[in-house]
Design a protein around this motif. Structure first.
Motif, short mmCIF file in Angstrom:
data_model
loop_
_atom_site.label_atom_id
_atom_site.label_comp_id
_atom_site.label_asym_id
_atom_site.label_seq_id
_atom_site.Cartn_x
_atom_site.Cartn_y
_atom_site.Cartn_z
N ALA A 1 0.82 -1.14 0.02
CA ALA A 1 -0.15 0.10 0.02
C ALA A 1 0.78 1.41 0.02
O ALA A 1 0.37 2.37 -0.23
N VAL A 2 1.94 1.18 0.28
CA VAL A 2 3.03 2.29 0.16
C VAL A 2 3.48 2.77 -1.01
O VAL A 2 3.95 1.73 -2.03
N PRO A 3 3.30 3.81 -1.77
CA PRO A 3 3.70 4.32 -3.03
C PRO A 3 5.13 4.39 -3.12
O PRO A 3 5.91 4.78 -2.12
N PRO A 4 5.61 3.99 -4.31
CA PRO A 4 7.04 3.84 -4.59
C PRO A 4 7.64 5.06 -4.60
O PRO A 4 8.97 4.95 -4.18
N GLY A 5 7.22 6.18 -4.83
CA GLY A 5 7.89 7.28 -4.97
C GLY A 5 8.70 7.81 -3.85
O GLY A 5 9.78 8.10 -4.24
N PRO A 6 8.08 8.19 -2.80
CA PRO A 6 8.97 8.37 -1.49
C PRO A 6 10.21 7.73 -1.18
O PRO A 6 11.39 7.94 -0.90
N VAL A 7 9.85 6.19 -1.61
CA VAL A 7 10.96 5.02 -1.20
C VAL A 7 11.95 5.27 -2.21
O VAL A 7 13.08 5.32 -1.83
N GLN A 8 11.73 5.74 -3.62
CA GLN A 8 12.95 5.97 -4.60
C GLN A 8 13.55 7.04 -4.19
O GLN A 8 14.89 7.22 -4.34
N ALA A 9 12.95 8.13 -3.68
CA ALA A 9 13.50 9.33 -3.44
C ALA A 9 14.59 9.34 -2.24
O ALA A 9 15.74 9.72 -2.43
N ALA A 10 14.33 8.51 -1.23
CA ALA A 10 14.97 8.01 -0.19
C ALA A 10 16.29 7.58 -0.51
O ALA A 10 17.36 7.62 -0.29
N HIS A 11 15.94 6.45 -1.51
CA HIS A 11 17.23 5.62 -1.97
C HIS A 11 18.26 6.76 -2.78
O HIS A 11 19.35 6.72 -2.44
N ALA A 12 17.74 7.59 -3.57
CA ALA A 12 18.25 8.49 -4.29
C ALA A 12 19.02 9.32 -3.36
O ALA A 12 20.19 9.80 -3.83
N LEU A 13 18.63 9.75 -2.44
CA LEU A 13 19.15 10.58 -1.14
C LEU A 13 20.32 9.74 -0.42
O LEU A 13 20.95 10.33 0.61
N ARG B 1 16.73 2.63 7.50
CA ARG B 1 16.42 3.92 7.88
C ARG B 1 15.17 4.27 6.98
O ARG B 1 14.36 4.84 7.37
N ILE B 2 15.29 3.72 5.79
CA ILE B 2 14.25 3.92 4.77
C ILE B 2 12.85 3.26 5.48
O ILE B 2 11.91 3.64 5.52
N LEU B 3 13.15 1.95 5.65
CA LEU B 3 11.91 1.10 6.47
C LEU B 3 11.45 1.84 7.61
O LEU B 3 10.09 1.91 7.59
N TRP B 4 12.22 2.41 8.45
CA TRP B 4 11.82 2.95 9.87
C TRP B 4 11.20 4.37 9.72
O TRP B 4 10.18 4.60 10.30
N ARG B 5 11.74 4.94 8.72
CA ARG B 5 11.29 6.51 8.53
C ARG B 5 10.37 6.69 7.47
O ARG B 5 9.43 7.50 7.54
N ILE B 6 10.26 6.01 6.37
CA ILE B 6 9.62 6.09 5.24
C ILE B 6 8.52 5.05 5.03
O ILE B 6 7.48 5.70 4.86
N VAL B 7 8.66 3.99 5.19
CA VAL B 7 7.76 2.92 4.76
C VAL B 7 6.68 2.58 5.87
O VAL B 7 5.72 2.64 5.72
N LEU B 8 7.13 2.34 7.07
CA LEU B 8 6.61 2.12 8.22
C LEU B 8 5.53 3.22 8.67
O LEU B 8 4.47 2.90 8.55
N PRO B 9 5.98 4.44 8.78
CA PRO B 9 4.95 5.32 9.15
C PRO B 9 3.66 5.53 7.96
O PRO B 9 2.64 5.80 8.15
#
Lengths: 215, 220
Positions: free
Chosen positions: A114-126, A132-140
């Motif tokens: 259900a999590v949209p891929p955009g923010p995750v890709q952005a976090a990867h790019a950063l 950290r991505i799991l804890w800060r971006i995906v889980l919330p």
């Protein structure tokens, strides 16, 4: 039939209280074990190497295809055939924990989807690290999708702790059965016990509403 | 694993397996029409009856199935109704199953637009006819997945009947275990049989969902 008489049952309130406490303790311990395990299982099934995925999928089918009662019996009695005697509480936590871990894993997998891929890709790019991505971006972000099914499975867990009576854990149902064996008041005892379970279910429901409003 | 022991007690365990299948089939057969009736009463908000059905569903979903089973087996005799283990288990499990499955029916009914009900009313269709021909075919798409899931849950839940002395699969395995002092053999045998039947039901679920999609489309 003579009229309902609750005095004999209510006189034994310390036993009821201990049983209710044990039911809550068992529910809490299973949640504590099964939630992180379920998250790891979900990660393994979605992101792991192919072999791990296949193994976890098979295991999930095995565990969720069995009655929880049989799972408890398996965890309790099979080690004893090999000379290992698990204490009842540990057996109940492992049996129910195993079942709930794979159940929660399905909830978390749906949450990942259900999590949209955009923010995750952005976090990867950063350059954020995967944990950290799991804890800060995906889980919330999956919180809103995960909370309702997570709480509804937790409510079935609360009711399934009644099955721990077969491995001799002194939780509410097992205490209730001894109480009506002593008092000869099965109707009154079951009514009181049912009321306690219903109260716990209502509390869970209220917790869910609060959490959902905050999400 | 001791093949000789298993061969000797296989008839006992297989009879238990047959009882499990019979109990699950009986419960589902009784629960489906009752669940539909309860869901319709609540969906149409019938005065009194709708409220009563709502209270029934909430009560039975808040209490463990084992407590309901104990009530049917140990409690009802005090009210003048003594039941043998199998009928007591069938009664208790049907009551529990109706509460859960009626929620699936209710969600499916809610998925049919209000206008469809109004249209059947405007055309003067009798209510039974309207439900059978207009509402249910549209609700089926939403209905089949959770109902099949609950059918599997019901089958697994029959194992609890062993706690009031029904010799179904779990009860029979426990009996064989108590005679032979060999837990692993019979619990694993029971596990294999449970997995066979839940596997078959899961396959049926996939087939049923595919059939509904083909027959009634994937919907809006």
């Amino acid at each position: 039939m003579t009229g309902l008489d609750f005095s004999a049952v209510l006189a034994l309130w310390p036993a009821l209280l201990a049983g209710a406490g044990m039911t809550l303790l068992l529910t809490g311990c299973v949640m504590l074990v099964a939630t992180p395990t379920g998250l790891l299982l979900a990660l393994g099934r979605d992101r792991g190497p192919t072999l791990l995925r296949v193994m976890l999928a098979t295991l999930s089918w095995l565990v969720r295809g069995l009655p929880p009662l049989l799972l408890l019996l398996l965890v309790f009695f099979i080690p004893s055939d090999f000379g290992v005697n698990l204490p009842p509480f540990a057996a109940a936590v492992s049996g129910l924990g195993l079942y709930m871990a794979f159940t929660y894993a399905e909830v978390f997998r749906a949450g990942f989807a259900a999590v949209p891929p955009g923010p995750v890709q952005a976090a990867h790019a950063l350059g954020l690290s995967p944990p950290r991505i799991l804890w800060r971006i995906v889980l919330p972000q999956m919180r809103a999708a995960v909370l309702p099914p997570y709480m509804s499975h937790t409510s079935s867990l609360l009711k399934n702790t009644a099955l721990a009576t077969v491995v001799a854990v002194r939780e509410l149902t097992s205490v209730g059965k001894s109480l009506f064996a002593v008092t000869y008041r099965p109707l009154e005892t079951l009514f009181v016990i049912g009321l306690i379970y219903a109260a716990f279910s209502v509390l869970l429901f209220l917790a869910q509403s609060r959490l959902e409003r905050r999400a | 694993m001791n093949p000789e022991l298993i061969r000797e007690y296989a008839p006992l365990v297989l009879a238990g397996f047959a009882t499990t299948l019979g109990l699950a089939a009986l419960v589902l057969l009784l629960a489906m029409p009752l669940a539909l009736a309860v869901a319709i009463c609540r969906h149409l908000r019938l005065p009194l009856l709708g409220r009563l059905c709502g209270a029934y569903v909430q009560t039975f979903r808040a209490v463990p199935a084992l407590i309901v089973l104990y009530f049917a087996f140990y409690g009802l005799p005090r009210l003048g109704l003594s039941l043998q283990p199998f009928p007591a288990a069938a009664l208790a499990m049907t009551l529990t199953s109706v509460a859960y499955v009626s929620e699936d029916f209710r969600a499916a009914l809610a998925s049919v637009p209000r206008g469809q009900w109004d249209a059947t009313h405007a055309l003067g269709l009798p209510i039974g006819h309207a439900i059978r021909r207009i509402i249910l075919p549209q609700a089926l798409r939403v209905l089949v997945p959770p109902v099949m899931t609950n059918a599997i849950v019901t089958l697994k839940a029959t194992s609890v009947a062993s706690l009031v002395g029904v010799r179904e699969l779990t009860g029979a395995s426990l009996a064989a275990m108590a005679i032979t002092f060999s837990a692993t053999d019979f619990l694993v045998l029971a596990a294999v049989l449970y997995l066979t039947i839940t596997g078959v039901l899961a396959g049926l679920q996939v087939a049923a969902e595919r059939w509904v999609r083909r027959r009634y489309g994937t919907g809006p």
